[in-house]
Design a protein around this motif. Structure first.
Motif, PDB file in Angstrom:
ATOM      1  N   UNK A  40       8.525 -51.257 -37.653  1.00 10.52           N
ATOM      2  CA  UNK A  40       9.316 -50.904 -36.470  1.00 10.52           C
ATOM      3  C   UNK A  40       8.988 -49.473 -36.018  1.00 10.52           C
ATOM      4  N   UNK A  41       9.087 -49.184 -34.730  1.00 13.28           N
ATOM      5  CA  UNK A  41       8.753 -47.849 -34.223  1.00 13.28           C
ATOM      6  C   UNK A  41       9.520 -46.711 -34.891  1.00 13.28           C
ATOM      7  N   UNK A  42      10.781 -46.942 -35.264  1.00  8.78           N
ATOM      8  CA  UNK A  42      11.551 -45.849 -35.854  1.00  8.78           C
ATOM      9  C   UNK A  42      11.009 -45.412 -37.214  1.00  8.78           C
ATOM     10  N   UNK A  43      10.178 -46.253 -37.843  1.00 11.59           N
ATOM     11  CA  UNK A  43       9.558 -45.870 -39.107  1.00 11.59           C
ATOM     12  C   UNK A  43       8.521 -44.766 -38.868  1.00 11.59           C
ATOM     13  N   UNK A  44       7.880 -44.785 -37.716  1.00 13.74           N
ATOM     14  CA  UNK A  44       6.882 -43.771 -37.370  1.00 13.74           C
ATOM     15  C   UNK A  44       7.588 -42.458 -37.059  1.00 13.74           C
ATOM     16  N   UNK A  45       8.476 -42.459 -36.093  1.00 14.53           N
ATOM     17  CA  UNK A  45       9.294 -41.301 -35.740  1.00 14.53           C
ATOM     18  C   UNK A  45      10.600 -41.795 -35.153  1.00 14.53           C
ATOM     19  N   UNK A  46      11.677 -41.139 -35.497  1.00 12.39           N
ATOM     20  CA  UNK A  46      12.993 -41.434 -34.923  1.00 12.39           C
ATOM     21  C   UNK A  46      13.000 -40.946 -33.474  1.00 12.39           C
ATOM     22  N   UNK A  47      13.836 -41.535 -32.657  1.00 11.25           N
ATOM     23  CA  UNK A  47      13.940 -41.136 -31.247  1.00 11.25           C
ATOM     24  C   UNK A  47      14.289 -39.658 -31.099  1.00 11.25           C
ATOM     25  N   UNK A  48      15.100 -39.139 -32.011  1.00  7.04           N
ATOM     26  CA  UNK A  48      15.457 -37.716 -31.982  1.00  7.04           C
ATOM     27  C   UNK A  48      14.217 -36.848 -32.140  1.00  7.04           C
ATOM     28  N   UNK A  49      13.321 -37.260 -33.009  1.00 11.17           N
ATOM     29  CA  UNK A  49      12.079 -36.511 -33.237  1.00 11.17           C
ATOM     30  C   UNK A  49      11.206 -36.546 -31.991  1.00 11.17           C
ATOM     31  N   UNK A  50      11.131 -37.698 -31.355  1.00  9.43           N
ATOM     32  CA  UNK A  50      10.326 -37.788 -30.125  1.00  9.43           C
ATOM     33  C   UNK A  50      10.884 -36.876 -29.041  1.00  9.43           C
ATOM     34  N   UNK A  51      12.205 -36.846 -28.903  1.00 11.53           N
ATOM     35  CA  UNK A  51      12.813 -35.957 -27.902  1.00 11.53           C
ATOM     36  C   UNK A  51      12.502 -34.495 -28.218  1.00 11.53           C
ATOM     37  N   UNK A  52      12.569 -34.147 -29.490  1.00 14.09           N
ATOM     38  CA  UNK A  52      12.277 -32.775 -29.902  1.00 14.09           C
ATOM     39  C   UNK A  52      10.808 -32.431 -29.659  1.00 14.09           C
ATOM     40  N   UNK A  53       9.914 -33.361 -29.927  1.00 13.58           N
ATOM     41  CA  UNK A  53       8.484 -33.145 -29.656  1.00 13.58           C
ATOM     42  C   UNK A  53       8.243 -32.938 -28.158  1.00 13.58           C
ATOM     43  N   UNK A  54       8.888 -33.749 -27.343  1.00 13.50           N
ATOM     44  CA  UNK A  54       8.731 -33.626 -25.889  1.00 13.50           C
ATOM     45  C   UNK A  54       9.283 -32.300 -25.388  1.00 13.50           C
ATOM     46  N   UNK A  55      10.387 -31.872 -25.981  1.00 13.59           N
ATOM     47  CA  UNK A  55      11.037 -30.639 -25.539  1.00 13.59           C
ATOM     48  C   UNK A  55      10.271 -29.395 -25.981  1.00 13.59           C
ATOM     49  N   UNK A  56       9.816 -29.376 -27.229  1.00  5.27           N
ATOM     50  CA  UNK A  56       9.214 -28.154 -27.782  1.00  5.27           C
ATOM     51  C   UNK A  56       7.713 -28.046 -27.565  1.00  5.27           C
ATOM     52  N   UNK A  57       7.035 -29.150 -27.380  1.00  8.43           N
ATOM     53  CA  UNK A  57       5.579 -29.174 -27.162  1.00  8.43           C
ATOM     54  C   UNK A  57       4.826 -28.352 -28.214  1.00  8.43           C
ATOM     55  N   UNK A  58       4.943 -28.700 -29.480  1.00  5.74           N
ATOM     56  CA  UNK A  58       4.234 -27.927 -30.508  1.00  5.74           C
ATOM     57  C   UNK A  58       2.725 -28.018 -30.296  1.00  5.74           C
ATOM     58  N   UNK A  59       2.041 -26.894 -30.503  1.00  5.77           N
ATOM     59  CA  UNK A  59       0.595 -26.875 -30.284  1.00  5.77           C
ATOM     60  C   UNK A  59      -0.189 -26.508 -31.545  1.00  5.77           C
ATOM     61  N   UNK A  60       0.510 -26.236 -32.626  1.00  3.75           N
ATOM     62  CA  UNK A  60      -0.152 -25.957 -33.902  1.00  3.75           C
ATOM     63  C   UNK A  60       0.523 -26.792 -34.983  1.00  3.75           C
ATOM     64  N   UNK A  61      -0.159 -26.958 -36.106  1.00  6.06           N
ATOM     65  CA  UNK A  61       0.436 -27.684 -37.218  1.00  6.06           C
ATOM     66  C   UNK A  61       1.684 -26.978 -37.727  1.00  6.06           C
ATOM     67  N   UNK A  62       1.675 -25.647 -37.710  1.00  5.85           N
ATOM     68  CA  UNK A  62       2.840 -24.904 -38.158  1.00  5.85           C
ATOM     69  C   UNK A  62       4.034 -25.169 -37.244  1.00  5.85           C
ATOM     70  N   UNK A  63       3.819 -25.191 -35.936  1.00  3.69           N
ATOM     71  CA  UNK A  63       4.900 -25.501 -35.002  1.00  3.69           C
ATOM     72  C   UNK A  63       5.383 -26.933 -35.216  1.00  3.69           C
TER      73      UNK A  63
END
Length: 71
Positions: A40-63
């Protein structure tokens, strides 16, 4: 007694405001990966994580490590 609002609606509105197109692309990628792995998709990433990724736009592994649900 007042009804408690569904916070998911607000979270989705915020996500659209701060990267709606990115969020949709991340969801599509998550679905592709999930289908490829047969999970299931939530096994890859939870919806909360996707929202956080979209919001923060990390550009490095550390971010990326600091995003909720990743590291």
């Amino acid at each position: 007694m007042p009804e408690i609002p569904d916070l998911t609606i607000y979270a989705e509105a915020i996500a659209r405001r701060f990267g709606g197109r990115r969020l949709e692309r991340l969801r599509a990628l998550r679905l592709t990966v999930a289908r490829g792995r047969g999970v299931p998709p939530y096994v890859i990433f939870h919806a909360t994580t996707l929202r956080e990724l979209a919001r923060t736009k990390p550009s490095t592994l550390d971010e990326l490590r600091h995003v909720y649900g990743v590291g």
